[in-house]
Design a protein around this motif. Structure first.
Motif, mmCIF file in Angstrom:
data_model
loop_
_atom_site.group_PDB
_atom_site.id
_atom_site.type_symbol
_atom_site.label_atom_id
_atom_site.label_comp_id
_atom_site.label_asym_id
_atom_site.label_seq_id
_atom_site.Cartn_x
_atom_site.Cartn_y
_atom_site.Cartn_z
ATOM 1 N N LEU A 101 22.896 45.996 -6.641
ATOM 2 C CA LEU A 101 23.887 46.994 -6.240
ATOM 3 C C LEU A 101 25.256 46.331 -6.204
ATOM 4 C CD1 LEU A 101 24.333 49.911 -5.077
ATOM 5 C CD2 LEU A 101 24.135 48.862 -2.835
ATOM 6 N N ARG A 102 26.218 46.916 -6.919
ATOM 7 C CA ARG A 102 27.582 46.380 -6.945
ATOM 8 C C ARG A 102 28.528 47.389 -6.329
ATOM 9 N NH1 ARG A 102 29.144 42.355 -10.460
ATOM 10 N NH2 ARG A 102 27.398 41.205 -11.282
ATOM 11 N N PHE A 103 29.423 46.884 -5.473
ATOM 12 C CA PHE A 103 30.415 47.730 -4.828
ATOM 13 C C PHE A 103 31.765 47.024 -4.884
ATOM 14 C CE2 PHE A 103 32.504 48.955 -0.703
ATOM 15 C CZ PHE A 103 32.941 50.188 -1.140
ATOM 16 N N ASP A 104 32.731 47.659 -5.520
ATOM 17 C CA ASP A 104 34.065 47.091 -5.680
ATOM 18 C C ASP A 104 34.847 47.292 -4.382
ATOM 19 O OD1 ASP A 104 36.438 46.061 -6.529
ATOM 20 O OD2 ASP A 104 36.859 47.625 -8.011
ATOM 21 N N VAL A 105 34.837 46.272 -3.532
ATOM 22 C CA VAL A 105 35.510 46.350 -2.239
ATOM 23 C C VAL A 105 37.021 46.415 -2.443
ATOM 24 C CG1 VAL A 105 35.933 45.121 -0.066
ATOM 25 C CG2 VAL A 105 33.645 45.132 -1.057
ATOM 26 N N ALA A 106 37.533 45.594 -3.347
ATOM 27 C CA ALA A 106 38.981 45.503 -3.551
ATOM 28 C C ALA A 106 39.563 46.798 -4.095
ATOM 29 C CB ALA A 106 39.300 44.343 -4.488
ATOM 30 N N GLY A 107 38.800 47.515 -4.907
ATOM 31 C CA GLY A 107 39.339 48.719 -5.541
ATOM 32 C C GLY A 107 38.813 50.029 -4.989
ATOM 33 N N SER A 108 38.127 49.988 -3.866
ATOM 34 C CA SER A 108 37.523 51.203 -3.326
ATOM 35 C C SER A 108 38.536 52.027 -2.535
ATOM 36 C CB SER A 108 36.348 50.844 -2.415
ATOM 37 O OG SER A 108 35.878 51.998 -1.763
ATOM 38 N N PRO A 109 38.731 53.301 -2.905
ATOM 39 C CA PRO A 109 39.649 54.152 -2.141
ATOM 40 C C PRO A 109 39.021 54.701 -0.853
ATOM 41 C CG PRO A 109 38.767 55.354 -4.011
ATOM 42 C CD PRO A 109 38.232 53.955 -4.107
ATOM 43 N N PRO A 123 31.146 57.193 -1.754
ATOM 44 C CA PRO A 123 30.536 58.063 -2.761
ATOM 45 C C PRO A 123 29.661 57.264 -3.734
ATOM 46 C CG PRO A 123 32.953 58.158 -2.856
ATOM 47 C CD PRO A 123 32.580 57.139 -1.845
ATOM 48 N N ASP A 124 28.614 57.889 -4.243
ATOM 49 C CA ASP A 124 27.720 57.229 -5.197
ATOM 50 C C ASP A 124 28.456 56.779 -6.450
ATOM 51 O OD1 ASP A 124 25.578 57.380 -3.566
ATOM 52 O OD2 ASP A 124 24.502 58.935 -4.683
ATOM 53 N N ALA A 125 29.556 57.451 -6.792
ATOM 54 C CA ALA A 125 30.313 57.101 -7.994
ATOM 55 C C ALA A 125 30.917 55.691 -7.883
ATOM 56 C CB ALA A 125 31.424 58.121 -8.225
ATOM 57 N N GLU A 126 31.110 55.190 -6.655
ATOM 58 C CA GLU A 126 31.677 53.856 -6.467
ATOM 59 C C GLU A 126 30.609 52.760 -6.472
ATOM 60 O OE1 GLU A 126 34.505 53.286 -3.324
ATOM 61 O OE2 GLU A 126 35.103 55.386 -3.405
ATOM 62 N N LEU A 127 29.345 53.139 -6.478
ATOM 63 C CA LEU A 127 28.245 52.174 -6.470
ATOM 64 C C LEU A 127 27.675 52.039 -7.872
ATOM 65 C CD1 LEU A 127 26.402 53.386 -3.257
ATOM 66 C CD2 LEU A 127 28.099 51.569 -3.441
ATOM 67 N N ILE A 128 27.492 50.809 -8.300
ATOM 68 C CA ILE A 128 26.887 50.547 -9.608
ATOM 69 C C ILE A 128 25.528 49.910 -9.348
ATOM 70 C CG2 ILE A 128 27.083 49.298 -11.777
ATOM 71 C CD1 ILE A 128 30.160 49.263 -11.222
#
Length: 144
Positions: free
Chosen positions: A43-51, A15-20
């Motif tokens: 573009l930042r994507f939190d791999v460790a915390g992504s559901p 989801p776009d909400a997980e992308l900064i």
């Protein structure tokens, strides 16, 4: 109209909400225009915390030795290849999707094998020949 999800595979969508996304001024060609517009994308994507990522894909992504991955498990992709923001944004998203797609593939286990007798003999023959070539290069100082 852009979708609210980044489709990676039929079963994985981010989801776009997980992308900064952060927009900055790009370096490189562009003349005076480059000093006024913020066309580069981080573009930042939190791999460790992504559901939205399956556990095995997350583990493979975090195990990669990738300089773009921070210690906190955030994947940072910088896109400044193009001169307009929209193309850089699409480029960053495509690269993120490619990285996640690569992590969905399970690497084949390497089967340890022993060298054949013929390959050992070829290696030793080659070493002997190389030694003889080097021996012929040296001058013999014993008779002087």
């Amino acid at each position: 109209m852009r979708s609210a999800m980044l489709i990676v595979t039929p079963s994985i969508a981010i989801p776009d909400a997980e992308l900064i996304e952060r927009f900055t001024r790009a370096d490189g060609p562009g003349g005076q225009h480059v000093n006024r517009t913020e066309s580069a994308v981080e573009l930042r994507f939190d791999v460790a915390g992504s559901p939205s990522l399956p556990e095995e894909v997350r583990a493979r992504l975090l195990a990669r030795r990738d300089r773009r991955m921070t210690d906190a498990g955030v994947l940072v992709i910088q896109a400044r290849r193009f001169r307009d923001q929209a193309r850089n944004r699409d480029d960053a998203r495509d690269r993120l999707a490619d990285i996640v797609r690569e992590a969905t593939v399970v690497a084949k286990k390497r089967v340890a094998t022993k060298p054949t007798r013929a390959s050992k003999e070829r290696r030793l023959t080659g070493k002997t020949q190389r030694g003889q070539v080097k021996r012929t290069r040296s001058r013999d100082w014993s008779h002087e």
